[in-house]
Write a protein that holds these residues in place. Structure first.
Motif, mmCIF file in Angstrom:
data_model
loop_
_atom_site.group_PDB
_atom_site.id
_atom_site.type_symbol
_atom_site.label_atom_id
_atom_site.label_comp_id
_atom_site.label_asym_id
_atom_site.label_seq_id
_atom_site.Cartn_x
_atom_site.Cartn_y
_atom_site.Cartn_z
ATOM 1 N N VAL A 37 -5.612 -5.677 3.234
ATOM 2 C CA VAL A 37 -6.292 -4.423 2.886
ATOM 3 C C VAL A 37 -5.511 -3.235 3.458
ATOM 4 O O VAL A 37 -5.227 -2.265 2.745
ATOM 5 C CB VAL A 37 -7.757 -4.420 3.387
ATOM 6 C CG1 VAL A 37 -8.414 -3.066 3.127
ATOM 7 C CG2 VAL A 37 -8.559 -5.526 2.709
ATOM 8 N N LEU A 41 -3.791 -0.347 1.226
ATOM 9 C CA LEU A 41 -4.152 1.063 1.393
ATOM 10 C C LEU A 41 -2.934 1.892 1.792
ATOM 11 O O LEU A 41 -2.838 3.069 1.468
ATOM 12 C CB LEU A 41 -5.258 1.222 2.446
ATOM 13 C CG LEU A 41 -6.617 0.613 2.076
ATOM 14 C CD1 LEU A 41 -7.628 0.823 3.187
ATOM 15 C CD2 LEU A 41 -7.141 1.197 0.776
ATOM 16 N N CYS A 73 -11.253 -3.407 -0.373
ATOM 17 C CA CYS A 73 -10.616 -2.371 -1.207
ATOM 18 C C CYS A 73 -11.628 -1.569 -2.018
ATOM 19 O O CYS A 73 -11.354 -0.435 -2.424
ATOM 20 C CB CYS A 73 -9.606 -3.011 -2.166
ATOM 21 S SG CYS A 73 -8.107 -3.578 -1.342
ATOM 22 N N HIS A 76 -12.380 2.072 -1.765
ATOM 23 C CA HIS A 76 -11.245 2.963 -2.041
ATOM 24 C C HIS A 76 -10.847 2.898 -3.504
ATOM 25 O O HIS A 76 -9.765 3.326 -3.887
ATOM 26 C CB HIS A 76 -10.051 2.569 -1.161
ATOM 27 C CG HIS A 76 -10.410 2.448 0.278
ATOM 28 N ND1 HIS A 76 -10.475 3.543 1.123
ATOM 29 C CD2 HIS A 76 -10.788 1.376 1.024
ATOM 30 C CE1 HIS A 76 -10.860 3.135 2.325
ATOM 31 N NE2 HIS A 76 -11.052 1.825 2.294
ATOM 32 N N SER A 77 -11.677 2.281 -4.330
ATOM 33 C CA SER A 77 -11.301 2.092 -5.730
ATOM 34 C C SER A 77 -12.107 3.027 -6.625
ATOM 35 O O SER A 77 -12.960 3.772 -6.143
ATOM 36 C CB SER A 77 -11.563 0.650 -6.144
ATOM 37 O OG SER A 77 -12.951 0.423 -6.231
ATOM 38 N N LEU A 167 -7.749 -3.449 -6.695
ATOM 39 C CA LEU A 167 -6.686 -3.444 -5.687
ATOM 40 C C LEU A 167 -5.647 -2.359 -5.983
ATOM 41 O O LEU A 167 -5.177 -1.667 -5.076
ATOM 42 C CB LEU A 167 -6.000 -4.824 -5.639
ATOM 43 C CG LEU A 167 -6.560 -5.822 -4.617
ATOM 44 C CD1 LEU A 167 -8.056 -5.943 -4.645
ATOM 45 C CD2 LEU A 167 -5.920 -7.195 -4.796
ATOM 46 N N ALA A 170 -6.994 0.980 -5.001
ATOM 47 C CA ALA A 170 -6.984 1.155 -3.548
ATOM 48 C C ALA A 170 -5.565 1.451 -3.057
ATOM 49 O O ALA A 170 -5.371 2.130 -2.054
ATOM 50 C CB ALA A 170 -7.540 -0.091 -2.869
#
Ligand code: GDP
Length: 354
Positions: A37, A41, A73, A76-77, A167, A170
C-alpha cells in the motif's frame, strides 16, 4: 569408505530471466500488505504491478493479501476519470491509445491502461494482442500499461480489472483507460466500470460488418471514426454523417449527454486532441448534473451484487455435499426423472444445510 570430497560450488551457467515477469513477481517473497500500500501510494510501478499480480492469482494466500491491499488503497481511490475504449480488432485501438496517451502525458496527466480481453479465457490466445503494444507509452514513467488478466470466466476477469482500477487510482493515475474488443460481452463489463464509453470504428464498413453489435453503438458516449486519413478521409466523413443521423434516432440518455461522432487519425494525430476535448466536455456536464456520482454509485451497487453471485457460486461449487450429489442429480434431470427445478432445490438445500 572413500573419503567424501566437499562438494565444489560452481558458478554454473547463467540462467536467463523469466520470460514472464509477472510470474517471477509472484514467486518473489510476499511482503506485508502495508508495504504494498505504501509503495503504491508512493507511485511505485513495480509494487503496483506486483499487487495486481496478486489480484490475478488464484492462490488463497495471494487473494487474502490482495484483498488487504485493496482495502488499504480504497480510501485513496475513485478520483480518476475512467474511460472505456472498445472497437473491433484492427480498428486501431492500441495506436489510438498510444496517440491519446501521449497527448494526456503532455498535459501533465498520468495514465493507466488496463484491458479486458475475452479471448484470453477461451483460447488462451489474445485478440488484444500478446505483441508488445503501445511501446512508446509503456516506456514513460507517467504511464502504466497492463495486459488483460487471464481467467476462467468473463466475470472473474472483469472483477480483477475493476480491483486493479482501485490500485491504479491509489497510485495517482488520474485517467484510466479500460480497453476491450467490441465483439463479445466484455464491453458490457467495461461499460459497468467506466465513466465514459468510447467506440472506435473504421470508415467504410457498417458497424455490423465490423462485428459491432447495435447495443454497443447505443452505449457509446463518443464514436470516433478512426483512420480518417489518405484516401479513407471521404469515407470517414460519410461514416461520421451516417452515425450522427443514426444517433439522432436513439432515445436521449439518462446521463443528459448527447453522444457525439467525430473523425480522427491515430497515425497522423489529427482529431485526437478534439476527441479528448469531447471526453472532457462529458466530464464537465455529467459532474455538474450529478450523473457522474449517481452512475458511480449504481456501478458500486452492481458490483456488490456481482461479487455476491460469484462468491455464492464458488461456495456452492466447493461444497462437499453438493459435489457428491451433483452428478447423480444432473443425470436424473437429463433422464427426465427429476425436473431441473426440483434438482436445483435439492442441491441448494444441501448447500444451505452444509
Ligand atoms: P487494434 O487491433 O484495434 O489495437 O488496432 P492497431 O492499433 O493494432 O491497428 C491496426 C492497424 O491499423 C495497424 O497496422 C495500424 O498501424 C493501423 N492504424 C491504426 N490507426 C490508424 C490510422 O489512424 N490510420 C491509418 N492509416 N492506419 C491506422
Amino acid at each position: 569408505m572413500p573419503k567424501r570430497t566437499k562438494p565444489q560450488v560452481r558458478s554454473g551457467v547463467p540462467q536467463p530471466g523469466s520470460l514472464n515477469p509477472h510470474l517471477q513477481a509472484q514467486r518473489r517473497k510476499l511482503r506485508p500488505a502495508a508495504e504494498y500500500v505504501a509503495g503504491i501510494l508512493g507511485g511505485s510501478r513495480v509494487l503496483l504491478g506486483q499487487a495486481i499480480t496478486l489480484i490475478e492469482s488464484t492462490r488463497p494466500e495471494h487473494q487474502e493479501l490482495a484483498q488487504a491491499i485493496i482495502e488499504g488503497c480504497l480510501p485513496h481511490s475513485g478520483r480518476s476519470f475512467r474511460v472505456g475504449i472498445t472497437g473491433s480488432p484492427g480498428a486501431g485501438k492500441s495506436t489510438f491509445i498510444e496517440a491519446l496517451g501521449q497527448h494526456l502525458l503532455q498535459q501533465g496527466g498520468r495514465l493507466a491502461v488496463l484491458a479486458i480481453d475475452p479471448s484470453s479465457q477461451v483460447s488462451r490466445g489474445s485478440i488484444l494482442g500478446d505483441k508488445t503494444r503501445m511501446e512508446k507509452l509503456a516506456s514513460r514513467e507517467a504511464a502504466f500499461i497492463r495486459p488483460s488478466p487471464a481467467g476462467e470466466s468473463l466475470g472473474g476477469v472483469a472483477r480483477k480489472t475493476r480491483e486493479s482500477i482501485i490500485l491504479c487510482e491509489a497510485a495517482g493515475y488520474d485517467t484510466i483507460f479500460i480497453e476491450t474488443v467490441g465483439v463479445g460481452q466484455s464491453e458490457t463489463a467495461v461499460h459497468s466500470m467506466a465513466d465514459f464509453f468510447l467506440l472506435l470504428l473504421l470508415p467504410g464498413a457498417g458497424d455490423e460488418l465490423q462485428g459491432i453489435k447495435r447495443g454497443i453503438v447505443e452505449m457509446a458516449d463518443l464514436i470516433a471514426v478512426n483512420k480518417a486519413d489518405g484516401e479513407r478521409l471521404p469515407l470517414a466523413k460519410r461514416a461520421r454523417q451516417e452515425y450522427r443521423n443514426a444517433l439522432h434516432l436513439l432515445p436521449p440518455k439518462v446521463s443528459g449527454w448527447a453522444p457525439r461522432v467525430e473523425i480522427c487519425s491515430a497515425t497522423t494525430g489529427t482529431g485526437i486532441a478534439e476527441a479528448w476535448a469531447v471526453a472532457e466536455d462529458y466530464l464537465k456536464i455529467t459532474k455538474a448534473n450529478g450523473f457522474f456520482e449517481k452512475n458511480r454509485r449504481a456501478q458500486a451497487h452492481y458490483w456488490l451484487h456481482e461479487a455476491i453471485n460469484q462468491q455464492l457460486r464458488a461456495a456452492f461449487a466447493g461444497n462437499a455435499d453438493v459435489r457428491e450429489k451433483l452428478k447423480s442429480i444432473e443425470q436424473a434431470v437429463l433422464e427426465g426423472k427429476l425436473s431441473p427445478f426440483q434438482g436445483a432445490e435439492e442441491l441448494v438445500g444441501l448447500f444451505l444445510k452444509g
